[in-house]
Motif scaffolding. Structure first.
Motif, PDB file in Angstrom:
ATOM      1  N   GLY A 108       0.643  -1.361  -0.310  1.00  0.00           N
ATOM      2  CA  GLY A 108      -0.209   0.241  -0.153  1.00  0.00           C
ATOM      3  C   GLY A 108       0.563   1.078   0.096  1.00  0.00           C
ATOM      4  O   GLY A 108       0.354   2.329  -0.532  1.00  0.00           O
ATOM      5  N   ASP A 109       2.109   1.068   0.278  1.00  0.00           N
ATOM      6  CA  ASP A 109       3.242   2.541   0.262  1.00  0.00           C
ATOM      7  C   ASP A 109       4.491   1.752  -0.093  1.00  0.00           C
ATOM      8  O   ASP A 109       5.598   1.052   0.563  1.00  0.00           O
ATOM      9  CB  ASP A 109       2.936   3.292   2.012  1.00  0.00           C
ATOM     10  CG  ASP A 109       3.986   3.821   1.934  1.00  0.00           C
ATOM     11  OD1 ASP A 109       4.883   4.439   0.802  1.00  0.00           O
ATOM     12  OD2 ASP A 109       4.186   4.782   1.955  1.00  0.00           O
ATOM     13  N   ARG A 159       5.838   1.893 -10.085  1.00  0.00           N
ATOM     14  CA  ARG A 159       5.043   2.571  -8.533  1.00  0.00           C
ATOM     15  C   ARG A 159       3.069   2.808  -9.078  1.00  0.00           C
ATOM     16  O   ARG A 159       2.074   2.444  -8.176  1.00  0.00           O
ATOM     17  CB  ARG A 159       5.555   3.712  -7.841  1.00  0.00           C
ATOM     18  CG  ARG A 159       6.967   4.048  -7.396  1.00  0.00           C
ATOM     19  CD  ARG A 159       7.548   5.037  -6.706  1.00  0.00           C
ATOM     20  NE  ARG A 159       8.644   4.923  -6.498  1.00  0.00           N
ATOM     21  CZ  ARG A 159       8.882   4.509  -5.054  1.00  0.00           C
ATOM     22  NH1 ARG A 159       7.558   5.075  -3.737  1.00  0.00           N
ATOM     23  NH2 ARG A 159       9.937   4.410  -4.052  1.00  0.00           N
ATOM     24  N   ASP A 160       3.105   3.721 -10.233  1.00  0.00           N
ATOM     25  CA  ASP A 160       2.017   4.005 -10.546  1.00  0.00           C
ATOM     26  C   ASP A 160       1.324   2.922 -10.756  1.00  0.00           C
ATOM     27  O   ASP A 160      -0.100   2.862 -10.379  1.00  0.00           O
ATOM     28  CB  ASP A 160       2.170   4.716 -12.097  1.00  0.00           C
ATOM     29  CG  ASP A 160       2.882   6.199 -11.467  1.00  0.00           C
ATOM     30  OD1 ASP A 160       2.420   6.341 -10.002  1.00  0.00           O
ATOM     31  OD2 ASP A 160       3.152   6.853 -12.150  1.00  0.00           O
ATOM     32  N   ARG A 163      -0.067   1.267  -7.779  1.00  0.00           N
ATOM     33  CA  ARG A 163      -1.099   1.707  -7.237  1.00  0.00           C
ATOM     34  C   ARG A 163      -2.794   1.533  -8.152  1.00  0.00           C
ATOM     35  O   ARG A 163      -3.733   1.662  -7.387  1.00  0.00           O
ATOM     36  CB  ARG A 163      -0.827   3.492  -7.309  1.00  0.00           C
ATOM     37  CG  ARG A 163       0.350   3.579  -5.447  1.00  0.00           C
ATOM     38  CD  ARG A 163       0.694   5.278  -5.658  1.00  0.00           C
ATOM     39  NE  ARG A 163       1.219   5.489  -4.655  1.00  0.00           N
ATOM     40  CZ  ARG A 163       0.956   4.838  -3.270  1.00  0.00           C
ATOM     41  NH1 ARG A 163       0.196   4.803  -3.315  1.00  0.00           N
ATOM     42  NH2 ARG A 163       2.026   5.647  -2.856  1.00  0.00           N
ATOM     43  N   GLU A 164      -2.096   1.871  -9.150  1.00  0.00           N
ATOM     44  CA  GLU A 164      -3.889   1.048  -9.992  1.00  0.00           C
ATOM     45  C   GLU A 164      -4.292  -0.050  -9.920  1.00  0.00           C
ATOM     46  O   GLU A 164      -5.636   0.055  -9.983  1.00  0.00           O
ATOM     47  CB  GLU A 164      -3.150   2.241 -11.791  1.00  0.00           C
ATOM     48  CG  GLU A 164      -2.818   3.463 -12.054  1.00  0.00           C
ATOM     49  CD  GLU A 164      -2.492   3.462 -13.757  1.00  0.00           C
ATOM     50  OE1 GLU A 164      -2.285   2.453 -13.965  1.00  0.00           O
ATOM     51  OE2 GLU A 164      -2.043   4.738 -13.664  1.00  0.00           O
ATOM     52  N   ARG A 166      -3.652  -1.411  -7.073  1.00  0.00           N
ATOM     53  CA  ARG A 166      -4.051  -2.146  -5.467  1.00  0.00           C
ATOM     54  C   ARG A 166      -5.550  -1.597  -5.543  1.00  0.00           C
ATOM     55  O   ARG A 166      -6.543  -1.978  -5.491  1.00  0.00           O
ATOM     56  CB  ARG A 166      -3.300  -1.416  -4.585  1.00  0.00           C
ATOM     57  CG  ARG A 166      -2.744  -2.076  -4.963  1.00  0.00           C
ATOM     58  CD  ARG A 166      -0.908  -1.482  -3.419  1.00  0.00           C
ATOM     59  NE  ARG A 166      -1.961  -1.595  -1.972  1.00  0.00           N
ATOM     60  CZ  ARG A 166      -2.372  -2.814  -1.827  1.00  0.00           C
ATOM     61  NH1 ARG A 166      -1.791  -3.845  -1.827  1.00  0.00           N
ATOM     62  NH2 ARG A 166      -2.561  -2.288  -0.760  1.00  0.00           N
ATOM     63  N   THR A 167      -6.031  -0.881  -6.780  1.00  0.00           N
ATOM     64  CA  THR A 167      -7.436   0.369  -6.421  1.00  0.00           C
ATOM     65  C   THR A 167      -8.308   0.158  -7.636  1.00  0.00           C
ATOM     66  O   THR A 167      -9.524  -0.751  -6.787  1.00  0.00           O
ATOM     67  CB  THR A 167      -7.176   1.459  -7.105  1.00  0.00           C
ATOM     68  OG1 THR A 167      -6.408   2.896  -6.744  1.00  0.00           O
ATOM     69  CG2 THR A 167      -8.412   2.826  -7.119  1.00  0.00           C
ATOM     70  N   ASN A 173      -4.407   2.233  -0.375  1.00  0.00           N
ATOM     71  CA  ASN A 173      -2.726   2.332  -0.858  1.00  0.00           C
ATOM     72  C   ASN A 173      -2.689   4.072   0.007  1.00  0.00           C
ATOM     73  O   ASN A 173      -3.572   4.617   0.714  1.00  0.00           O
ATOM     74  CB  ASN A 173      -3.405   3.477  -2.178  1.00  0.00           C
ATOM     75  CG  ASN A 173      -2.854   2.611  -3.666  1.00  0.00           C
ATOM     76  OD1 ASN A 173      -1.978   2.218  -3.517  1.00  0.00           O
ATOM     77  ND2 ASN A 173      -4.331   2.718  -4.200  1.00  0.00           N
ATOM     78  N   ARG A 174      -2.125   3.945   0.683  1.00  0.00           N
ATOM     79  CA  ARG A 174      -1.295   4.668   2.112  1.00  0.00           C
ATOM     80  C   ARG A 174      -0.336   5.684   1.090  1.00  0.00           C
ATOM     81  O   ARG A 174       0.073   5.170   0.375  1.00  0.00           O
ATOM     82  CB  ARG A 174      -0.977   3.563   3.596  1.00  0.00           C
ATOM     83  CG  ARG A 174      -1.742   2.925   3.633  1.00  0.00           C
ATOM     84  CD  ARG A 174      -1.080   2.203   4.832  1.00  0.00           C
ATOM     85  NE  ARG A 174      -0.184   1.723   4.731  1.00  0.00           N
ATOM     86  CZ  ARG A 174       0.673   0.620   4.008  1.00  0.00           C
ATOM     87  NH1 ARG A 174      -0.944  -0.113   3.425  1.00  0.00           N
ATOM     88  NH2 ARG A 174       1.766   0.473   4.219  1.00  0.00           N
TER      89      ARG A 174
END
Length: 174
Positions: A108-109, A159-160, A163-164, A166-167, A173-174
């Motif tokens: 998440g981070d 990274r991007d 995050r995508e 995970r969403t 996402n932290r």
């Protein structure tokens, strides 16, 4: 999770060679003792520690120890070669039951994720390994360490996308 970890660790005596049968009971060993004695314990103990820390809400610390355990476990399995059959079974179970939830949290981070993997590499480099000889199996150790170093690069450059994804999977996402 606690009952499952206990069952997995107790199964260690069944799966592992004779020296593991004499191992301490990780299920009842205090967390501080596992951390203090980590260099001489079977890598499964580090997964037990990680699982307990995650349950207590200490996600970063859980990830640190989980990656240290993963590094040591992969190294041990590589050094055992074909004789690692039963260790592979336990490693797989621990990876699913402890590693998956720890990774769901830590990913998440990406900065925390990278920090956990770097912590594990640094801890392993400065900490003796009483389970698998770092000198006798130096080439294998370097290969295993390189795998974790490659994952660090992959996380850093993705990274991007992380995050995508995970969403899209409903993860925080932290």
């Amino acid at each position: 999770m606690k009952k499952l970890l206990t069952a997995l660790v107790l199964g260690l005596a069944t799966f592992a060679p004779a020296q593991a049968q004499e191992a301490p009971d990780f299920a009842t060993m205090p967390m501080e003792e596992i951390a203090a004695e980590a260099e001489g314990l079977h890598p499964a103990a580090l997964y037990v520690l990680a699982g307990r820390l995650l349950v207590e809400g200490q996600g970063q610390e859980a990830a640190n120890w989980m990656y240290a355990g993963q590094l040591r476990y992969r190294f041990m399995i590589a050094a055992l070669g074909e004789a690692a059959g039963n260790e592979r079974v336990l490693f797989s179970a621990l990876t699913e039951q402890v590693g998956r939830p720890v990774n769901e949290y830590i990913a998440g981070d990406p900065d925390e994720w990278i920090a956990a993997m770097q912590w594990a590499l640094e801890w392993d480099a400065k900490t003796p390994n009483a389970v698998t000889s770092k000198t006798e199996h130096a080439d294998l150790l370097q290969e295993v360490r390189q795998g974790l170093e490659s994952l660090i690069v992959q996380v850093d450059t993705s990274r991007d996308e992380i995050r995508e994804q995970r969403t899209a999977n409903g993860l925080e996402n932290r």
